[in-house]
Design a protein around this motif. Structure first.
Motif, PDB file in Angstrom:
ATOM      1  N   ALA A 135       0.644   8.553  -3.229  1.00 19.87           N
ATOM      2  CA  ALA A 135       1.172   7.453  -4.025  1.00 19.87           C
ATOM      3  C   ALA A 135       0.217   7.215  -5.187  1.00 19.87           C
ATOM      4  O   ALA A 135      -0.966   6.925  -4.979  1.00 19.87           O
ATOM      5  CB  ALA A 135       1.320   6.188  -3.185  1.00 19.87           C
ATOM      6  N   ALA A 136       0.704   7.407  -6.400  1.00 16.88           N
ATOM      7  CA  ALA A 136      -0.053   7.201  -7.629  1.00 16.88           C
ATOM      8  C   ALA A 136      -1.206   8.188  -7.810  1.00 16.88           C
ATOM      9  O   ALA A 136      -2.090   7.965  -8.633  1.00 16.88           O
ATOM     10  CB  ALA A 136      -0.579   5.767  -7.729  1.00 16.88           C
ATOM     11  N   GLY A 137      -1.209   9.279  -7.061  1.00 15.25           N
ATOM     12  CA  GLY A 137      -2.302  10.220  -7.199  1.00 15.25           C
ATOM     13  C   GLY A 137      -1.962  11.592  -6.649  1.00 15.25           C
ATOM     14  O   GLY A 137      -0.812  11.891  -6.315  1.00 15.25           O
ATOM     15  N   CYS A 138      -2.997  12.418  -6.539  1.00 15.79           N
ATOM     16  CA  CYS A 138      -2.840  13.747  -5.935  1.00 15.79           C
ATOM     17  C   CYS A 138      -4.148  14.113  -5.257  1.00 15.79           C
ATOM     18  O   CYS A 138      -5.178  13.457  -5.448  1.00 15.79           O
ATOM     19  CB  CYS A 138      -2.456  14.789  -6.980  1.00 15.79           C
ATOM     20  N   GLY A 139      -4.102  15.171  -4.463  1.00 18.40           N
ATOM     21  CA  GLY A 139      -5.283  15.573  -3.726  1.00 18.40           C
ATOM     22  C   GLY A 139      -6.349  16.199  -4.614  1.00 18.40           C
ATOM     23  O   GLY A 139      -6.071  16.720  -5.695  1.00 18.40           O
ATOM     24  N   GLY A 168      -0.522  11.933   3.315  1.00 13.92           N
ATOM     25  CA  GLY A 168      -1.403  11.948   4.471  1.00 13.92           C
ATOM     26  C   GLY A 168      -2.466  10.874   4.514  1.00 13.92           C
ATOM     27  O   GLY A 168      -3.166  10.752   5.523  1.00 13.92           O
ATOM     28  N   HIS A 169      -2.602  10.082   3.444  1.00 15.93           N
ATOM     29  CA  HIS A 169      -3.695   9.107   3.399  1.00 15.93           C
ATOM     30  C   HIS A 169      -3.255   7.807   2.734  1.00 15.93           C
ATOM     31  O   HIS A 169      -2.369   7.799   1.885  1.00 15.93           O
ATOM     32  CB  HIS A 169      -4.885   9.666   2.619  1.00 15.93           C
ATOM     33  N   GLU A 170      -3.945   6.748   3.098  1.00 11.72           N
ATOM     34  CA  GLU A 170      -3.772   5.439   2.472  1.00 11.72           C
ATOM     35  C   GLU A 170      -4.759   5.333   1.311  1.00 11.72           C
ATOM     36  O   GLU A 170      -5.823   4.716   1.417  1.00 11.72           O
ATOM     37  CB  GLU A 170      -4.012   4.329   3.503  1.00 11.72           C
ATOM     38  N   TYR A 171      -4.411   5.986   0.213  1.00 13.51           N
ATOM     39  CA  TYR A 171      -5.254   6.005  -0.974  1.00 13.51           C
ATOM     40  C   TYR A 171      -4.636   5.220  -2.128  1.00 13.51           C
ATOM     41  O   TYR A 171      -5.150   5.260  -3.257  1.00 13.51           O
ATOM     42  CB  TYR A 171      -5.447   7.447  -1.466  1.00 13.51           C
ATOM     43  N   THR A 172      -3.563   4.506  -1.886  1.00 17.70           N
ATOM     44  CA  THR A 172      -2.764   3.973  -2.981  1.00 17.70           C
ATOM     45  C   THR A 172      -3.526   3.014  -3.876  1.00 17.70           C
ATOM     46  O   THR A 172      -3.434   3.096  -5.112  1.00 17.70           O
ATOM     47  CB  THR A 172      -1.498   3.288  -2.430  1.00 17.70           C
ATOM     48  N   GLN A 173      -4.279   2.112  -3.293  1.00 15.63           N
ATOM     49  CA  GLN A 173      -4.945   1.095  -4.107  1.00 15.63           C
ATOM     50  C   GLN A 173      -5.969   1.739  -5.047  1.00 15.63           C
ATOM     51  O   GLN A 173      -6.015   1.416  -6.249  1.00 15.63           O
ATOM     52  CB  GLN A 173      -5.619   0.047  -3.220  1.00 15.63           C
ATOM     53  N   GLU A 194      -0.139  -4.792  -7.762  1.00 15.95           N
ATOM     54  CA  GLU A 194       0.001  -6.114  -7.153  1.00 15.95           C
ATOM     55  C   GLU A 194       0.698  -6.006  -5.799  1.00 15.95           C
ATOM     56  O   GLU A 194       0.277  -6.645  -4.810  1.00 15.95           O
ATOM     57  CB  GLU A 194       0.788  -7.033  -8.080  1.00 15.95           C
ATOM     58  N   GLU A 195       1.749  -5.216  -5.715  1.00  9.09           N
ATOM     59  CA  GLU A 195       2.438  -5.013  -4.442  1.00  9.09           C
ATOM     60  C   GLU A 195       1.515  -4.369  -3.410  1.00  9.09           C
ATOM     61  O   GLU A 195       1.519  -4.738  -2.232  1.00  9.09           O
ATOM     62  CB  GLU A 195       3.674  -4.128  -4.654  1.00  9.09           C
ATOM     63  N   CYS A 196       0.729  -3.413  -3.867  1.00  9.56           N
ATOM     64  CA  CYS A 196      -0.205  -2.733  -2.979  1.00  9.56           C
ATOM     65  C   CYS A 196      -1.248  -3.695  -2.425  1.00  9.56           C
ATOM     66  O   CYS A 196      -1.544  -3.678  -1.224  1.00  9.56           O
ATOM     67  CB  CYS A 196      -0.882  -1.588  -3.734  1.00  9.56           C
ATOM     68  N   LYS A 198      -1.027  -6.876  -1.964  1.00  7.94           N
ATOM     69  CA  LYS A 198      -0.403  -7.776  -0.986  1.00  7.94           C
ATOM     70  C   LYS A 198      -0.195  -7.057   0.344  1.00  7.94           C
ATOM     71  O   LYS A 198      -0.450  -7.625   1.408  1.00  7.94           O
ATOM     72  CB  LYS A 198       0.935  -8.274  -1.538  1.00  7.94           C
ATOM     73  N   ALA A 199       0.270  -5.812   0.287  1.00  9.71           N
ATOM     74  CA  ALA A 199       0.509  -5.055   1.518  1.00  9.71           C
ATOM     75  C   ALA A 199      -0.785  -4.810   2.276  1.00  9.71           C
ATOM     76  O   ALA A 199      -0.846  -4.990   3.499  1.00  9.71           O
ATOM     77  CB  ALA A 199       1.190  -3.730   1.185  1.00  9.71           C
ATOM     78  N   ARG A 200      -1.827  -4.417   1.562  1.00 10.01           N
ATOM     79  CA  ARG A 200      -3.085  -4.112   2.248  1.00 10.01           C
ATOM     80  C   ARG A 200      -3.754  -5.369   2.783  1.00 10.01           C
ATOM     81  O   ARG A 200      -4.448  -5.319   3.808  1.00 10.01           O
ATOM     82  CB  ARG A 200      -4.035  -3.374   1.292  1.00 10.01           C
ATOM     83  N   ALA A 201      -3.552  -6.501   2.117  1.00  9.41           N
ATOM     84  CA  ALA A 201      -4.094  -7.762   2.632  1.00  9.41           C
ATOM     85  C   ALA A 201      -3.492  -8.104   3.986  1.00  9.41           C
ATOM     86  O   ALA A 201      -4.129  -8.773   4.809  1.00  9.41           O
ATOM     87  CB  ALA A 201      -3.836  -8.881   1.636  1.00  9.41           C
ATOM     88  N   LEU A 202      -2.273  -7.623   4.216  1.00 11.92           N
ATOM     89  CA  LEU A 202      -1.598  -7.838   5.497  1.00 11.92           C
ATOM     90  C   LEU A 202      -1.739  -6.631   6.420  1.00 11.92           C
ATOM     91  O   LEU A 202      -1.094  -6.569   7.465  1.00 11.92           O
ATOM     92  CB  LEU A 202      -0.111  -8.126   5.251  1.00 11.92           C
ATOM     93  N   ASP A 203      -2.583  -5.675   6.013  1.00 11.74           N
ATOM     94  CA  ASP A 203      -2.819  -4.449   6.775  1.00 11.74           C
ATOM     95  C   ASP A 203      -1.537  -3.639   6.964  1.00 11.74           C
ATOM     96  O   ASP A 203      -1.334  -3.017   8.006  1.00 11.74           O
ATOM     97  CB  ASP A 203      -3.458  -4.760   8.132  1.00 11.74           C
ATOM     98  N   ARG A 204      -0.690  -3.647   5.965  1.00  7.85           N
ATOM     99  CA  ARG A 204       0.553  -2.881   6.002  1.00  7.85           C
ATOM    100  C   ARG A 204       0.410  -1.603   5.181  1.00  7.85           C
ATOM    101  O   ARG A 204      -0.265  -1.603   4.158  1.00  7.85           O
ATOM    102  CB  ARG A 204       1.712  -3.710   5.442  1.00  7.85           C
ATOM    103  N   PRO A 205       1.049  -0.523   5.605  1.00  7.78           N
ATOM    104  CA  PRO A 205       1.000   0.717   4.822  1.00  7.78           C
ATOM    105  C   PRO A 205       1.669   0.532   3.463  1.00  7.78           C
ATOM    106  O   PRO A 205       2.623  -0.242   3.324  1.00  7.78           O
ATOM    107  CB  PRO A 205       1.788   1.716   5.681  1.00  7.78           C
ATOM    108  N   THR A 206       1.176   1.254   2.472  1.00  8.48           N
ATOM    109  CA  THR A 206       1.810   1.251   1.155  1.00  8.48           C
ATOM    110  C   THR A 206       2.785   2.416   1.017  1.00  8.48           C
ATOM    111  O   THR A 206       3.387   2.593  -0.041  1.00  8.48           O
ATOM    112  CB  THR A 206       0.751   1.352   0.053  1.00  8.48           C
TER     113      THR A 206
END
Length: 255
Positions: A135-139, A168-173, A194-196, A198-206
């Motif tokens: 999400a928003a990146g590459c390896g 494979g990873h939670e690297y979105t933020q 901003e959505e990311c 909020k999700a991570r503050a709630l420990d939710r996957p992006t």
């Protein structure tokens, strides 16, 4: 219906669990460790039928030995002797049926030379892409070349825009912070960040993302955009799409 559930593992990995609602048999993708998979299977009284592997790195294969010993599942993955336990070797253009869905194997070298991704054109279309597209990146490019990674990402970018992207990873933020630096005037990036948060503050996957969303926010899929070319030119070469990608990837490596 095929459901896809994230199993958090290690520090920031996702092991994806695929399940048809009518069956207790399941598939997991890139089990970097066995313990969280075993815990979920036992808790939900599920049976591990299949494992899909995208590449040989230990954080994607570390749980194979224990899971194979416990369940003797079908194990699908790329042709690499470094991965112990694969009994169904696949490569570019192959097709495999998993959990009732036909998946196309897409060679996506760059992060590693053996990397493959799995795409199914069902409803909705799904992409299991390991460490190639985030999400928003590459390896990072560990074994391949910038040209290989660029071509791999270009192939994935041509998939249907409603394709759900399971990386494979939670690297979105972190990726979105870089996207902000590279493309600060992009309102889509600002909204995604901003959505990311909020999700991570709630420990939710992006995740999952979608191909359509990535075409709007992912710098590495937008190398033909004038703004990305200008940003890359300030860091190095941006003579063409590949040069722009290479500069962006080097910039991100040191960001």
């Amino acid at each position: 219906m095929l459901s896809v559930t994230p199993i958090p593992a290690l520090s920031d990995n996702y092991i994806w669990l695929l399940r048809q609602d009518s069956s207790q048999d399941v598939c997991v993708v890139d089990p970097g460790e066995a313990a969280p998979v075993l815990a979920l299977l036992e808790r939900e009284e599920l049976v591990l039928n299949t494992i899909m592997i995208t590449h040989h790195h230990a954080d994607h294969t570390g749980g194979l030995k224990e899971l194979i010993k416990r369940y003797q599942p079908r194990v699908i993955g790329p042709d690499n002797p470094a991965i112990n336990g694969i009994d169904e070797v696949v490569g570019d253009g192959d097709e495999v049926r998993v959990m009732g869905r036909l998946f196309e194997v897409i060679a996506t070298p760059g992060h590693t030379l053996d990397h493959v991704s799995y795409f199914t054109a069902g409803i909705p279309p799904l992409l299991l892409c390991g460490d190639t597209l985030f999400a928003a990146g590459c390896g990072r490019i560990f074994e391949g070349t910038p040209e290989q990674m660029y071509r791999s990402l270009s192939r994935l970018a041509r998939l249907p825009e409603d394709t759900l992207v399971f990386a494979g990873h939670e690297y979105t933020q972190a990726n979105l912070k870089f996207a902000t630096a590279a493309d600060g005037d992009n309102a889509e990036v600002a909204n995604a960040l901003e959505e990311c948060r909020k999700a991570r503050a709630l420990d939710r996957p992006t995740l999952p993302s979608t191909i359509g969303r990535e075409l709007k926010i992912n710098p590495f899929l937008r190398t033909g955009d004038d703004r990305m070319r200008a940003a890359a030119a300030m860091q190095g070469s941006a003579d063409d799409d590949l040069a722009t990608f290479t500069t962006l990837r080097e910039w991100k490596d040191n960001f």
